[in-house]
Design a protein around this motif. Structure first.
Motif, PDB file in Angstrom:
ATOM      1  N   ALA A 567       0.767  -1.159  -0.574  1.00  0.00           N
ATOM      2  CA  ALA A 567       0.047   0.255   0.073  1.00  0.00           C
ATOM      3  C   ALA A 567       0.771   1.018  -0.054  1.00  0.00           C
ATOM      4  O   ALA A 567       0.400   2.385  -0.577  1.00  0.00           O
ATOM      5  N   ASN A 568       1.969   0.974   0.397  1.00  0.00           N
ATOM      6  CA  ASN A 568       2.703   2.717   0.421  1.00  0.00           C
ATOM      7  C   ASN A 568       4.346   2.463  -0.257  1.00  0.00           C
ATOM      8  O   ASN A 568       5.014   1.894   1.099  1.00  0.00           O
ATOM      9  N   PRO A 569       4.483   1.915  -1.307  1.00  0.00           N
ATOM     10  CA  PRO A 569       5.789   1.439  -1.696  1.00  0.00           C
ATOM     11  C   PRO A 569       6.625   2.180  -1.365  1.00  0.00           C
ATOM     12  O   PRO A 569       7.884   1.877  -0.997  1.00  0.00           O
ATOM     13  N   ASN A 570       7.056   3.580  -1.164  1.00  0.00           N
ATOM     14  CA  ASN A 570       7.578   4.667  -0.817  1.00  0.00           C
ATOM     15  C   ASN A 570       8.070   4.259   0.542  1.00  0.00           C
ATOM     16  O   ASN A 570       9.628   4.239   1.412  1.00  0.00           O
ATOM     17  N   LEU A 571       7.547   3.441   1.061  1.00  0.00           N
ATOM     18  CA  LEU A 571       7.965   2.670   2.763  1.00  0.00           C
ATOM     19  C   LEU A 571       9.218   1.721   2.289  1.00  0.00           C
ATOM     20  O   LEU A 571      10.164   1.934   3.110  1.00  0.00           O
ATOM     21  N   LEU A 572       9.041   1.091   1.440  1.00  0.00           N
ATOM     22  CA  LEU A 572      10.447   0.044   1.554  1.00  0.00           C
ATOM     23  C   LEU A 572      11.923   1.072   1.057  1.00  0.00           C
ATOM     24  O   LEU A 572      12.998   0.264   1.838  1.00  0.00           O
ATOM     25  N   ASP A 573      12.154   2.426   0.317  1.00  0.00           N
ATOM     26  CA  ASP A 573      12.733   2.830   0.567  1.00  0.00           C
ATOM     27  C   ASP A 573      13.124   3.423   1.523  1.00  0.00           C
ATOM     28  O   ASP A 573      14.907   3.419   1.586  1.00  0.00           O
ATOM     29  N   LEU A 574      12.535   3.748   2.212  1.00  0.00           N
ATOM     30  CA  LEU A 574      13.102   4.798   3.187  1.00  0.00           C
ATOM     31  C   LEU A 574      13.612   3.356   4.141  1.00  0.00           C
ATOM     32  O   LEU A 574      14.865   3.470   4.637  1.00  0.00           O
ATOM     33  N   LEU A 575      13.278   2.139   4.393  1.00  0.00           N
ATOM     34  CA  LEU A 575      13.853   0.999   5.108  1.00  0.00           C
ATOM     35  C   LEU A 575      14.918   0.935   4.334  1.00  0.00           C
ATOM     36  O   LEU A 575      15.829   0.455   5.407  1.00  0.00           O
ATOM     37  N   ALA A 576      14.788   0.528   3.507  1.00  0.00           N
ATOM     38  CA  ALA A 576      16.413  -0.265   2.485  1.00  0.00           C
ATOM     39  C   ALA A 576      16.528   1.152   3.125  1.00  0.00           C
ATOM     40  O   ALA A 576      18.383   0.764   3.368  1.00  0.00           O
ATOM     41  N   GLU A 577      16.732   2.194   3.038  1.00  0.00           N
ATOM     42  CA  GLU A 577      18.267   3.218   3.461  1.00  0.00           C
ATOM     43  C   GLU A 577      18.457   2.922   5.360  1.00  0.00           C
ATOM     44  O   GLU A 577      19.383   3.227   5.457  1.00  0.00           O
ATOM     45  N   ILE A 578      17.583   2.797   6.011  1.00  0.00           N
ATOM     46  CA  ILE A 578      17.716   2.833   7.711  1.00  0.00           C
ATOM     47  C   ILE A 578      18.813   1.723   7.638  1.00  0.00           C
ATOM     48  O   ILE A 578      19.102   1.440   8.214  1.00  0.00           O
ATOM     49  N   MET A 579      18.368   0.360   6.836  1.00  0.00           N
ATOM     50  CA  MET A 579      19.307  -0.809   6.810  1.00  0.00           C
ATOM     51  C   MET A 579      21.021  -0.870   6.229  1.00  0.00           C
ATOM     52  O   MET A 579      21.387  -1.326   6.767  1.00  0.00           O
ATOM     53  N   GLY A 580      20.260   0.467   5.590  1.00  0.00           N
ATOM     54  CA  GLY A 580      21.936   0.544   4.577  1.00  0.00           C
ATOM     55  C   GLY A 580      22.984   1.683   5.458  1.00  0.00           C
ATOM     56  O   GLY A 580      23.878   1.530   5.073  1.00  0.00           O
ATOM     57  N   THR A 581      22.467   2.353   6.514  1.00  0.00           N
ATOM     58  CA  THR A 581      23.472   3.229   6.871  1.00  0.00           C
ATOM     59  C   THR A 581      23.013   3.845   8.599  1.00  0.00           C
ATOM     60  O   THR A 581      24.350   4.346   8.640  1.00  0.00           O
ATOM     61  N   ALA A 582      22.036   2.781   8.991  1.00  0.00           N
ATOM     62  CA  ALA A 582      22.347   3.394  10.420  1.00  0.00           C
ATOM     63  C   ALA A 582      21.716   1.952  11.771  1.00  0.00           C
ATOM     64  O   ALA A 582      20.735   1.603  11.386  1.00  0.00           O
ATOM     65  N   PRO A 583      22.498   1.322  11.583  1.00  0.00           N
ATOM     66  CA  PRO A 583      22.885   0.089  11.797  1.00  0.00           C
ATOM     67  C   PRO A 583      22.175   0.224  13.277  1.00  0.00           C
ATOM     68  O   PRO A 583      21.009  -0.619  13.584  1.00  0.00           O
ATOM     69  N   SER A 584      21.797   1.036  14.188  1.00  0.00           N
ATOM     70  CA  SER A 584      21.293   0.711  15.554  1.00  0.00           C
ATOM     71  C   SER A 584      19.674   1.078  15.432  1.00  0.00           C
ATOM     72  O   SER A 584      18.688   0.823  16.024  1.00  0.00           O
ATOM     73  N   LEU A 585      19.484   1.932  14.293  1.00  0.00           N
ATOM     74  CA  LEU A 585      18.253   2.278  14.316  1.00  0.00           C
ATOM     75  C   LEU A 585      17.422   0.659  13.328  1.00  0.00           C
ATOM     76  O   LEU A 585      15.926   0.475  13.768  1.00  0.00           O
ATOM     77  N   ALA A 586      17.952   0.130  12.648  1.00  0.00           N
ATOM     78  CA  ALA A 586      17.709  -1.100  11.952  1.00  0.00           C
ATOM     79  C   ALA A 586      18.116  -2.383  13.247  1.00  0.00           C
ATOM     80  O   ALA A 586      16.803  -2.747  13.055  1.00  0.00           O
ATOM     81  N   GLU A 587      18.498  -2.220  13.980  1.00  0.00           N
ATOM     82  CA  GLU A 587      18.061  -3.223  15.244  1.00  0.00           C
ATOM     83  C   GLU A 587      16.966  -2.414  15.830  1.00  0.00           C
ATOM     84  O   GLU A 587      16.258  -3.469  16.651  1.00  0.00           O
ATOM     85  N   LEU A 588      17.212  -1.532  16.526  1.00  0.00           N
ATOM     86  CA  LEU A 588      15.681  -1.185  17.206  1.00  0.00           C
ATOM     87  C   LEU A 588      14.264  -1.582  16.100  1.00  0.00           C
ATOM     88  O   LEU A 588      13.015  -2.086  16.821  1.00  0.00           O
TER      89      LEU A 588
END
Length: 618
Positions: A567-588
């Motif tokens: 329903a919100n394809p843009n969420l994938l881009d945001l999630l990918a950015e978090i996974m690629g650049t913010a390990p601590s936030l990815a863990e959270l």
């Protein structure tokens, strides 16, 4: 003398491509005849126009078949005097009668020599026009079944002698044993090609097996399965019987080579995928305890033939077809180097044309539940689902491509489907196919490939694509890496492409809690291209993918999240950015995936309030 006119005529055989090779083969033919005590026959046969034409066709086109003829002069004599069907019946009967108590080395050698005779018999019947495609593939399949049954009886007898199994029938170790060797793919459908692998699934019925050893029934049947593979594919100076593949069993990366039927049934009920349903269309018990095997297939029929399919299931079935469409070098129909099995306009497209429609409609119409490809096309016509003209064209195209497949494999007994890159190689194949010039062969082949592509492209033409875009193919069905998919993953930015592909297949096998529902896996299939493109755009794609895998592995469920991404394809881009650049936030996020709900607020993407307002709110 040899009554050649009742079997084949010289005009029906292909010319020798390599005339010097044909001449050398004829010289060695006379030597082989003398060594076999058949010098008079060898001389007379080579003097007959039809006999000489056959020898030249074999020696001048196929080093492998030429060698078979030199080693089997006696079989050539029978071919000159008897119909090939009678020889095949004797060959299968001899294999079926092999003593199960003999030494394994003796049994293996007998099977390999019988396979060599089958190879020569089938090739002659094929290139001389004595057998139809169905007769050729049927002969190969009948022999494979007989060889597997002989091997299974021998191995079960060994287990009984070792005090592991109490078998109910002393005269036939397989009867009532509980061991079921399920033929998959072309073996199951009686469609084996000339140099085919055999796809097997080995199961045992825990309710029928009488295990009396000191370990477990599974240990026993794993050893039997390994012995079966060894007997089939071990190469010696006498050749081999069949290359054997066990990877169509449930979750092959995480299961033993032999499974209990209860475990297999549980897997299909909970985790079975639509591509596995497609594979099971052709499944048939070919060796071992046939009664137990057929009963098992009857029990899992509701998994294969679902009466009711929701939108996501139909889209997942469509995705099987769309995933198979893009392969390296096959974006356009071509001839040089083209793969006639998986390339555009190839055999696989005709097979998937049939199987995808069978999956969708076969649950409600039992008339469509036929294992072979041409039988399925005929069933579509009989039930009003396909125009007779389309079925006739695809049938003719399928027969042409399978005949070409056999010629490619006969040259050197190779499991190949790829046309040569060189003009000389194409000339060779065209000659072996019986064409007077390569241009005529090229024109007919292109016409066939284009016609198949046209009909295949029209299937589900209104279905949305999977978003792979210009990067290429992303195929995660099946059990092995698709080379073009690995190349596509590399273009997307991933370095460890094999690990990424294997991990995605693991997701589809339901190894994480979030992936254990059918709907979650079907939603993920449709999301996969967008997800991988988004992760590939991260600063470190491999790290981003690894963190997403960890995130997925800790999710309690997947349907809600994947629906959110749809329903919100843009969420994938945001999630990918978090996974690629913010390990601590990815863990959270891995610990608290509900945090993603915050981004759905209407003002999430707007500018931040002034510092004073933020301070006051805090």
């Amino acid at each position: 003398m040899c009554q050649l006119s009742v079997t084949w005529r010289s005009a029906s055989l292909p010319r020798p491509y390599d005339k010097s090779q044909a001449a050398e083969g004829l010289r060695r033919w006379h030597e082989a005849g003398a060594a076999a005590g058949l010098a008079a026959f060898a001389t007379a046969f080579a003097a007959e126009p039809a006999g000489r034409a056959l020898l030249e066709a074999l020696f001048g086109n196929s080093p492998y078949l030429g060698q078979c003829a030199l080693e089997e002069v006696g079989l050539v004599r029978r071919l000159a005097q008897e119909p090939p069907a009678a020889i095949l019946a004797d060959l299968v009967a001899d294999v079926s009668a092999l003593a199960f108590a003999q030494a394994e080395a003796e049994l293996g050698r007998a099977l390999r020599l019988a396979k060599r005779r089958l190879a020569l018999l089938t090739a002659v019947a094929d290139i001389a026009g004595l057998w139809s495609l169905a007769e050729v593939t049927g002969a190969l399949s009948r022999f494979a079944e007989a060889a597997l049954q002989a091997a299974a009886r021998h191995l079960l007898h060994q287990a009984r002698q070792a005090g592991e199994l109490d078998l109910p029938d002393g005269a036939d170790p397989a009867a009532g044993s509980g061991l079921a060797v399920i033929g998959m793919g072309k073996l199951g459908a009686r469609e084996l090609n000339y140099s085919s692998d055999i796809d097997l699934m080995v199961l045992y019925d825990q309710e029928r097996v009488r295990y009396v050893g000191g370990r477990t029934a599974q240990d026993c049947f794993v050893r039997i399965t390994r012995g079966l593979v060894r007997l089939m594919q071990e190469r010696t100076l006498d050749g081999y019987v069949f290359r054997t593949d066990l990877r169509l069993r449930p979750d092959p990366g995480a299961t033993p080579v032999a499974l209990s039927m209860a475990a297999a049934e549980s897997y299909y009920e909970a985790l079975g995928q639509n591509w596995e349903r497609a594979a099971m269309i052709k499944a048939r018990c070919v060796a071992g305890d046939i009664e137990a095997g057929q009963a098992y297939l009857g029990r899992i029929a509701p998994f294969v033939w679902r009466r009711h399919l929701d939108y996501a299931a139909i889209e997942d079935i469509h995705s099987i077809k769309r995933q198979i469409q893009a392969f390296k070098g096959h974006g356009d129909v071509t001839v040089r180097g083209h793969d006639i099995k998986v390339g555009r306009g190839g055999i696989r497209e005709i097979e998937f044309f049939a199987q995808t429609q069978q999956l969708i409609a076969g649950g409600r119409d039992k008339r469509l539940r036929v294992p072979d490809t041409l039988g399925a096309l005929a069933a579509f016509v009989a039930t009003g689902r396909l125009a007779p003209q389309v079925a006739a064209e695809l049938t003719a195209d399928y027969q042409f491509l399978r005949r070409l497949e056999h010629r490619l494999q006969m040259i050197d007994d190779e499991q190949t489907h790829r046309l040569p890159e060189s003009e000389a190689g194409l000339d060779h194949v065209a000659t072996f196919m019986g064409y007077g010039d390569t241009a005529a062969f090229r024109r007919e082949l292109l016409a066939v490939l284009e016609n198949v592509r046209r009909h295949y492209g029209a299937l589900f033409e209104t279905a949305p694509d999977l978003g792979a875009g210009p990067a290429g193919s992303l195929v995660f069905t099946g059990t092995e890496d698709d080379p073009e998919t690995l190349a596509t993953l590399g273009k997307l930015g991933f370095a460890d492409t094999a690990w990424v592909a294997a991990t995605v297949r693991g997701w589809h096998h339901g190894r994480y809690r979030a992936m254990r529902s059918v709907r979650a896996r079907e939603l993920l299939t449709a999301l996969m291209p967008k997800l991988l493109r988004a992760l590939g755009a991260a600063a470190s794609p491999d790290d981003a993918f690894r963190r997403f895998d960890g995130f997925l592995g800790r999710l309690p469920a997947g349907v809600q999240l994947f629906s959110l991404f749809h329903a919100n394809p843009n969420l994938l881009d945001l999630l990918a950015e978090i996974m690629g650049t913010a390990p601590s936030l990815a863990e959270l996020l891995a610990q608290y995936p509900a945090l993603l709900d915050a981004v759905l607020a209407e003002d999430f993407g707007s500018a931040l309030p002034a510092a004073g307002r933020l301070a006051a709110e805090l």
